[in-house]
Enzyme design. Structure first.
Site, mmCIF file in Angstrom:
data_model
loop_
_atom_site.group_PDB
_atom_site.id
_atom_site.type_symbol
_atom_site.label_atom_id
_atom_site.label_comp_id
_atom_site.label_asym_id
_atom_site.label_seq_id
_atom_site.Cartn_x
_atom_site.Cartn_y
_atom_site.Cartn_z
ATOM 1 N N ASN A 122 1.492 -1.265 0.165
ATOM 2 C CA ASN A 122 -0.105 0.152 -0.269
ATOM 3 C C ASN A 122 0.812 1.110 -0.029
ATOM 4 O O ASN A 122 0.573 2.177 0.679
ATOM 5 C CB ASN A 122 -0.668 0.552 1.114
ATOM 6 C CG ASN A 122 -2.173 1.106 1.014
ATOM 7 O OD1 ASN A 122 -2.159 1.656 1.820
ATOM 8 N ND2 ASN A 122 -2.999 0.964 0.244
ATOM 9 N N GLY A 168 -2.334 2.346 4.977
ATOM 10 C CA GLY A 168 -0.979 2.261 4.919
ATOM 11 C C GLY A 168 -0.631 3.642 4.161
ATOM 12 O O GLY A 168 -2.301 4.155 3.267
ATOM 13 N N ARG A 180 -0.804 5.087 1.574
ATOM 14 C CA ARG A 180 -1.884 5.532 0.127
ATOM 15 C C ARG A 180 -3.216 5.420 0.737
ATOM 16 O O ARG A 180 -4.482 6.390 0.119
ATOM 17 C CB ARG A 180 -1.888 4.335 -0.971
ATOM 18 C CG ARG A 180 -3.330 4.421 -2.220
ATOM 19 C CD ARG A 180 -3.295 3.364 -3.340
ATOM 20 N NE ARG A 180 -3.939 4.035 -4.529
ATOM 21 C CZ ARG A 180 -5.125 4.194 -4.570
ATOM 22 N NH1 ARG A 180 -5.420 3.533 -3.598
ATOM 23 N NH2 ARG A 180 -5.794 4.707 -5.785
ATOM 24 N N CYS A 181 -3.905 4.258 1.719
ATOM 25 C CA CYS A 181 -5.274 4.563 2.401
ATOM 26 C C CYS A 181 -5.820 5.408 2.676
ATOM 27 O O CYS A 181 -6.410 6.090 3.163
ATOM 28 C CB CYS A 181 -5.182 3.018 3.561
ATOM 29 S SG CYS A 181 -5.331 1.633 2.872
ATOM 30 N N MET A 182 -4.355 6.310 3.711
ATOM 31 C CA MET A 182 -4.435 7.468 4.364
ATOM 32 C C MET A 182 -4.575 8.734 3.395
ATOM 33 O O MET A 182 -4.139 9.771 4.282
ATOM 34 C CB MET A 182 -2.908 7.432 5.784
ATOM 35 C CG MET A 182 -3.236 6.851 6.275
ATOM 36 S SD MET A 182 -2.425 6.762 7.767
ATOM 37 C CE MET A 182 -0.265 6.560 6.857
#
Length: 411
Positions: free
Chosen positions: A355, A398, A400-402
């Site tokens: 991620n 991770g 990218r998710c955040m």
């Protein structure tokens, strides 16, 4: 076309503006008995999670990225008293299962709060002890130990999922789990009422009233002509087709192909971006477990057929061949999480080793704990900027998710 406040035509163009959400008191409303319902496996330590997130934001600023915060934009979007009232009504309408008929008492609490305090309270949740009304409904006399009238939203620091920037437009997503369903209310009000966005005529590819589930972790913009979207536990095939049709119908849109990639429906493979991200023109991180044996995947290429005036769907089973074809690249490189090792790969994928957030071609932000994957990325010529995430990763997401890119330079 003049650029507006949203422009994302790739996963790798230089990141200029990003939307984050700083972890808040919603994390302190996580308790062991209700972790599953709120989609958490553990309880992050808020003070450390905030320090880790602040460092993440500072790393982005040092790389020339403008950082916007969801909670601040949301508060600025409800300055008008009528808009604020509608916002409260919308939030409460989606919380009836826990409110138990106490809308007026909760509104009375909200009336004492500033706009920023209101947004923070809605995000963090309303405990029953904050209202403490007399029992007026039969259900309240039952042995109900549930502690909230308004559930906390601990997943909000994963700003990738409730919305997704695609081209000059955005999807405002219907989330799969009820625990996250309210999260996209904030971006709806931001796009409609915030001074930075409200007059920009931003195309809404899908709105949160769509009957089909879709989440931003499954939505990847590979180029100005190609989208890749995961068919996953949380994103339905119906939503992908509806999105493709909406984009193909819009003369401003540049996208010609939507590649739907089926991935296993499990928490380990939550979204496409937990197992597959683009990090350079020809390089992708990938978790080896989704490849199965090449030639055994379910991949579908959706295009608009000018002759029949409808979409066409072609099936493929080779991810590498499909990407090379739709992107016009001779040799795609897959860089396996944990170097493909059965132990290292599984461990680092669980800790979001796949991620990555690309901030310009060949430059990514990753968690430092995924050292096997990070070393391999460097061997492949990728610049890796590491951040600590021992508390942040407890939410199973991770870099990218955040992050939700709002503006990237074209490549």
């Amino acid at each position: 076309m003049t650029d507006g406040p949203i422009k994302v035509n790739s996963e790798i163009g230089a990141l200029k503006t990003v939307l984050l959400k700083r972890p808040g008191k919603e994390l302190e409303n996580l308790v062991p008995d209700y972790l599953d319902g709120l989609l958490f496996d553990d309880i992050p330590y808020l003070e450390v999670a905030q320090k880790e997130h602040d460092h993440f934001a500072q790393v982005l600023r040092e790389e020339g990225v403008e950082v916007l915060y969801l909670e601040k934009l949301a508060a600025e979007s409800i300055e008008n008293p009528q808009v604020r009232s509608e916002f409260i009504d919308d939030v409460l309408a989606e919380s009836k299962k826990t409110i138990l008929g106490h809308e007026e008492e909760i509104k009375a609490l909200f009336a004492t709060l500033s706009n920023q305090e209101l947004v923070d309270k809605i995000m963090s949740g309303v405990r029953k002890e904050e209202i403490n009304p007399k029992c007026t409904h039969l259900v309240e006399y039952m042995d109900d130990k549930y502690p909230f009238y308004l559930d906390p939203m601990p997943n909000l620091y994963f700003t990738r999922d409730p919305q997704a920037s695609i081209g000059h437009g955005i999807t405002i997503n219907r989330m799969f789990w009820r625990a996250r369903r309210r999260e996209s209310i904030f971006i709806q009000y931001i796009v409609k009422h915030h001074p930075r966005f409200k007059d920009a005529n931003i195309p809404i590819w899908l709105d949160r009233d769509c009957p089909f589930n879709i989440e931003g972790g499954d939505e990847l913009v590979l180029s100005k002509e190609v989208l890749a979207i995961g068919v996953s536990e949380r994103t339905s095939a119906q939503a992908i087709e509806k999105l493709a049709r909406r984009i193909f119908e819009n003369p401003q849109a540049t996208f010609k192909k939507v590649v739907a990639i089926e991935i296993p429906t499990s928490r380990t493979f939550m979204h496409l971006d937990t197992v597959f991200t683009m990090i350079d023109y020809d390089k992708f991180t990938i978790h080896s477990a989704i490849l199965k044996a090449e030639g055994n995947m379910n991949i579908f290429i959706i295009e608009y057929d000018d002759v029949n005036k409808d979409i066409s769907i072609k099936q493929s089973s080779h991810l590498k061949d499909t990407l090379e074809d739709v992107l016009g690249i001779d040799d795609i490189q897959f860089i396996p999480t944990g170097n493909g090792d059965v132990i290292d790969g599984a461990r680092e994928q669980w800790n979001d080793g796949s991620n990555t957030l690309c901030i310009r071609p060949g430059v990514v932000v990753t968690y430092d704990r995924n050292y096997v994957s990070n070393d391999l990325l460097r061997q492949k010529g990728i610049k890796v900027i590491e951040i600590s995430g021992s508390e942040l990763v407890r939410g199973r997401g991770g870099p990218r998710c955040m992050s939700q890119p709002l503006f990237r330079e074209d490549i």
